[in-house]
Design a protein around this motif. Structure first.
Motif, PDB file in Angstrom:
ATOM      1  N   ASP A   8       0.811  -1.227   0.000  1.00  0.00           N
ATOM      2  CA  ASP A   8       0.000   0.000   0.000  1.00  0.00           C
ATOM      3  C   ASP A   8       0.842   1.274   0.000  1.00  0.00           C
ATOM      4  O   ASP A   8       0.313   2.360  -0.170  1.00  0.00           O
ATOM      5  N   ARG A   9       2.140   1.151   0.190  1.00  0.00           N
ATOM      6  CA  ARG A   9       2.997   2.330   0.011  1.00  0.00           C
ATOM      7  C   ARG A   9       2.994   2.768  -1.459  1.00  0.00           C
ATOM      8  O   ARG A   9       3.212   3.936  -1.778  1.00  0.00           O
ATOM      9  N   TYR A  10       2.756   1.817  -2.352  1.00  0.00           N
ATOM     10  CA  TYR A  10       2.903   2.095  -3.784  1.00  0.00           C
ATOM     11  C   TYR A  10       1.584   2.143  -4.551  1.00  0.00           C
ATOM     12  O   TYR A  10       1.470   2.846  -5.546  1.00  0.00           O
ATOM     13  N   GLU A  14      -7.637  -0.244  -4.821  1.00  0.00           N
ATOM     14  CA  GLU A  14      -8.417  -0.201  -6.056  1.00  0.00           C
ATOM     15  C   GLU A  14      -7.528  -0.443  -7.286  1.00  0.00           C
ATOM     16  O   GLU A  14      -7.880  -1.226  -8.171  1.00  0.00           O
ATOM     17  N   GLU A  15      -6.353   0.214  -7.294  1.00  0.00           N
ATOM     18  CA  GLU A  15      -5.420   0.021  -8.416  1.00  0.00           C
ATOM     19  C   GLU A  15      -4.970  -1.429  -8.502  1.00  0.00           C
ATOM     20  O   GLU A  15      -4.951  -2.029  -9.585  1.00  0.00           O
ATOM     21  N   LEU A  16      -4.621  -1.991  -7.344  1.00  0.00           N
ATOM     22  CA  LEU A  16      -4.136  -3.367  -7.310  1.00  0.00           C
ATOM     23  C   LEU A  16      -5.222  -4.323  -7.822  1.00  0.00           C
ATOM     24  O   LEU A  16      -4.938  -5.240  -8.598  1.00  0.00           O
ATOM     25  N   GLU A  17      -6.456  -4.078  -7.397  1.00  0.00           N
ATOM     26  CA  GLU A  17      -7.565  -4.922  -7.818  1.00  0.00           C
ATOM     27  C   GLU A  17      -7.749  -4.861  -9.338  1.00  0.00           C
ATOM     28  O   GLU A  17      -7.905  -5.882 -10.004  1.00  0.00           O
ATOM     29  N   TYR A 232      11.485   3.446  -5.199  1.00  0.00           N
ATOM     30  CA  TYR A 232      11.881   2.033  -5.174  1.00  0.00           C
ATOM     31  C   TYR A 232      11.881   1.555  -3.714  1.00  0.00           C
ATOM     32  O   TYR A 232      11.227   2.151  -2.866  1.00  0.00           O
ATOM     33  N   ILE A 233      12.661   0.511  -3.401  1.00  0.00           N
ATOM     34  CA  ILE A 233      12.621  -0.013  -2.031  1.00  0.00           C
ATOM     35  C   ILE A 233      13.204   0.982  -1.023  1.00  0.00           C
ATOM     36  O   ILE A 233      12.604   1.267  -0.005  1.00  0.00           O
ATOM     37  N   HIS A 234      14.399   1.507  -1.345  1.00  0.00           N
ATOM     38  CA  HIS A 234      15.033   2.436  -0.403  1.00  0.00           C
ATOM     39  C   HIS A 234      14.496   3.836  -0.636  1.00  0.00           C
ATOM     40  O   HIS A 234      14.704   4.409  -1.707  1.00  0.00           O
ATOM     41  N   PRO A 235      13.825   4.407   0.363  1.00  0.00           N
ATOM     42  CA  PRO A 235      13.203   5.718   0.153  1.00  0.00           C
ATOM     43  C   PRO A 235      14.230   6.818  -0.066  1.00  0.00           C
ATOM     44  O   PRO A 235      15.367   6.734   0.399  1.00  0.00           O
ATOM     45  N   SER A 367       6.901   0.088  -9.563  1.00  0.00           N
ATOM     46  CA  SER A 367       7.765   1.222  -9.951  1.00  0.00           C
ATOM     47  C   SER A 367       8.607   0.872 -11.174  1.00  0.00           C
ATOM     48  O   SER A 367       9.786   1.197 -11.245  1.00  0.00           O
ATOM     49  N   THR A 368       7.982   0.193 -12.117  1.00  0.00           N
ATOM     50  CA  THR A 368       8.701  -0.226 -13.319  1.00  0.00           C
ATOM     51  C   THR A 368       8.258   0.566 -14.553  1.00  0.00           C
ATOM     52  O   THR A 368       8.404   0.108 -15.682  1.00  0.00           O
ATOM     53  N   GLY A 369       7.752   1.789 -14.342  1.00  0.00           N
ATOM     54  CA  GLY A 369       7.311   2.599 -15.479  1.00  0.00           C
ATOM     55  C   GLY A 369       8.451   3.172 -16.301  1.00  0.00           C
ATOM     56  O   GLY A 369       8.263   3.552 -17.456  1.00  0.00           O
ATOM     57  N   ALA A 370       9.653   3.237 -15.703  1.00  0.00           N
ATOM     58  CA  ALA A 370      10.800   3.841 -16.406  1.00  0.00           C
ATOM     59  C   ALA A 370      11.861   2.801 -16.730  1.00  0.00           C
ATOM     60  O   ALA A 370      12.179   1.947 -15.901  1.00  0.00           O
ATOM     61  N   TYR A 371      12.416   2.911 -17.928  1.00  0.00           N
ATOM     62  CA  TYR A 371      13.570   2.109 -18.343  1.00  0.00           C
ATOM     63  C   TYR A 371      13.326   0.607 -18.245  1.00  0.00           C
ATOM     64  O   TYR A 371      14.166  -0.152 -17.736  1.00  0.00           O
ATOM     65  N   THR A 372      12.182   0.149 -18.679  1.00  0.00           N
ATOM     66  CA  THR A 372      11.899  -1.287 -18.689  1.00  0.00           C
ATOM     67  C   THR A 372      11.435  -1.722 -20.083  1.00  0.00           C
ATOM     68  O   THR A 372      12.117  -2.470 -20.769  1.00  0.00           O
ATOM     69  N   LEU A 373      10.306  -1.162 -20.508  1.00  0.00           N
ATOM     70  CA  LEU A 373       9.712  -1.556 -21.784  1.00  0.00           C
ATOM     71  C   LEU A 373      10.683  -1.341 -22.956  1.00  0.00           C
ATOM     72  O   LEU A 373      10.784  -2.166 -23.854  1.00  0.00           O
ATOM     73  N   SER A 374      11.410  -0.202 -22.910  1.00  0.00           N
ATOM     74  CA  SER A 374      12.302   0.148 -24.019  1.00  0.00           C
ATOM     75  C   SER A 374      13.659  -0.516 -23.861  1.00  0.00           C
ATOM     76  O   SER A 374      14.544  -0.332 -24.685  1.00  0.00           O
TER      77      SER A 374
END
Ligand SMILES: *Cc1c(COP(=O)(O)O)cnc(C)c1O
Length: 392
Positions: A8-10, A14-17, A232-235, A367-374
């Motif tokens: 729930d930090r991320y 509702e989003e998860l569902e 990411y994991i480390h704030p 938190s994988t919206g950046a630098y993954t798909l491409s």
């Protein structure tokens, strides 16, 4: 800042569902992107740095929908190649809103960009400046200062920029070449944890602005690059702390004559918008005495998780059936599906998961919206590049 280990930090429930529902009939792995978060990120940054012109770094997530969403918000774009230029122009973005920010480019690509209307280029070498002067005469040029990138999770150092003394001479040369030395740029390193890195970079800029005035060259702009964090994991410090201090550093050095400010967020604009949905291929041990279980996912270094090199980026990872009350956890080594032994994501860093996970279960990499798909290979071992979807 404290590390929190629950989902729930991320994500909201509702989003998860919604993501779980969406995943039901889809082949994994894939990335699902929530455009609303990108709009929020844009609005936030704009509110916190109203004086800065935002150039989204397209390479972070080049999905058409992402680029279109930001274009509608009024964003400009940092592009790295003629292919990204074509993509942006094809989506109806005018060339005045594009900056060709890659200092490594073929002369014919500079000529192509110029023909398409691009007039803002970044550079860091005499060779590149000569190419721009010849193929894009009269253009505005930003000169990139080299920085160490220390304290950044993904440093971007060494390859880009030149020493301030060299930049000084390059600007003098460029001013005699039918180019407009427009300003300076830098990149403090991606996911930069030390806000002082901007202080250091901005004081280099101050020094160069002053030194060049003696030659009647008035630089107009500073491009602060990227480097702002995502979750990411480390704030990290919150974005407000970054923008507050960066603004203060600029005011301290440029109080009387504030330059035009450009900012090029990539990771901080899209990182938290994406969830990678993967499936467990297998869980096994290497020997009966082996303390560690190996968790093999259907996504790995070659399909989206390249930034786990050296365990640089530590993504939050959750099992689909995880409960907040889970206590009985065990350590696993996390690896990808390919036949390359480099395809291990995390071995040193101890990821712990509840016991009871099994083959076929889904794992969410957040938190994988950046630098993954491409950043996916094309059919290595026959695995197709990961698909991207938009959360509806
Ligand atoms: C990659 C890149 C960015 C984006 O950096 P982030 O740390 O992802 O925000 C900005 N500017 C340039 C020139 C880049 O190469």
């Amino acid at each position: 800042m404290k590390e929190t280990k629950t989902i729930d930090r991320y994500l909201t429930e509702e989003e998860l569902e919604k993501i779980k529902q969406f995943s039901k009939d889809k082949e994994t792995p894939f990335l699902i992107v929530n455009l609303k978060k990108i709009e929020e990120n844009y609005d936030n940054l704009h509110r916190l740095m109203p004086f800065a012109k935002i150039y989204y770094a397209v390479k972070a997530n080049p999905m058409d929908e992402v680029v279109k969403t930001l274009a509608k918000k009024g964003s400009c774009f940092d592009v790295a190649s003629i292919y990204e230029i074509d993509q942006c122009l094809g989506l109806g973005i005018p060339p005045e809103r594009l900056s060709y920010g890659n200092p490594i480019k073929k002369s014919e690509h500079v000529a192509y960009a110029y023909k398409k209307g691009i007039r803002l280029f970044a550079t860091d070498s005499l060779e590149d400046i000569q190419g721009i002067a010849k193929n894009a005469p009269g253009s505005k040029v930003l000169f990139r200062i080299i920085l160490e990138g220390g304290n950044a999770d993904w440093p971007l150092s060494r390859k880009f920029g030149a020493h301030p003394d060299m930049i000084y001479h390059l600007i003098l040369k460029a001013s005699k070449m039918n180019l407009e030395p427009y300003g300076l740029s830098f990149h403090v390193g991606s996911q930069q944890r030390d806000i002082g890195a901007w202080d250091n970079a901005i004081s280099f800029c101050k020094y160069l602005f002053d030194a060049l005035k003696q030659h009647k060259i008035k630089l107009k702009a500073i491009n602060l690059g990227g480097g702002f964090p995502t979750d990411y994991i480390h704030p990290t410090h919150p974005l407000e702390t970054y923008t507050k201090y960066v603004t203060r550093f600029l005011q301290e050095d440029f109080a009387d004559d504030f330059p035009e400010i450009i900012i090029e967020p990539g990771r901080s604009m899209v990182g938290n918008s994406g969830v990678m949905v993967t499936q467990i291929v297998m869980i096994s041990r290497k020997s009966s005495l082996d303390k560690n279980k190996w968790l093999y996912l259907d996504a790995g270094k070659f399909n989206g998780l390249i930034e786990t090199i050296d365990e640089s980026i530590k993504y939050p990872i959750f099992w689909e059936h995880a409960q907040k009350s889970d206590r009985n956890t065990e350590k696993v080594i996390i690896a990808g599906p390919t036949c390359d032994s480099m395809d291990i994501m995390y071995e040193k860093y101890q990821y712990k998961f509840p016991k009871g996970m099994k083959e076929g279960d889904k794992m969410f990499i957040l938190s994988t919206g950046a630098y993954t798909l491409s950043y996916c290979s094309v059919y290595f071992n026959g695995f197709p590049p990961m698909k991207g979807y938009i959360l509806k």
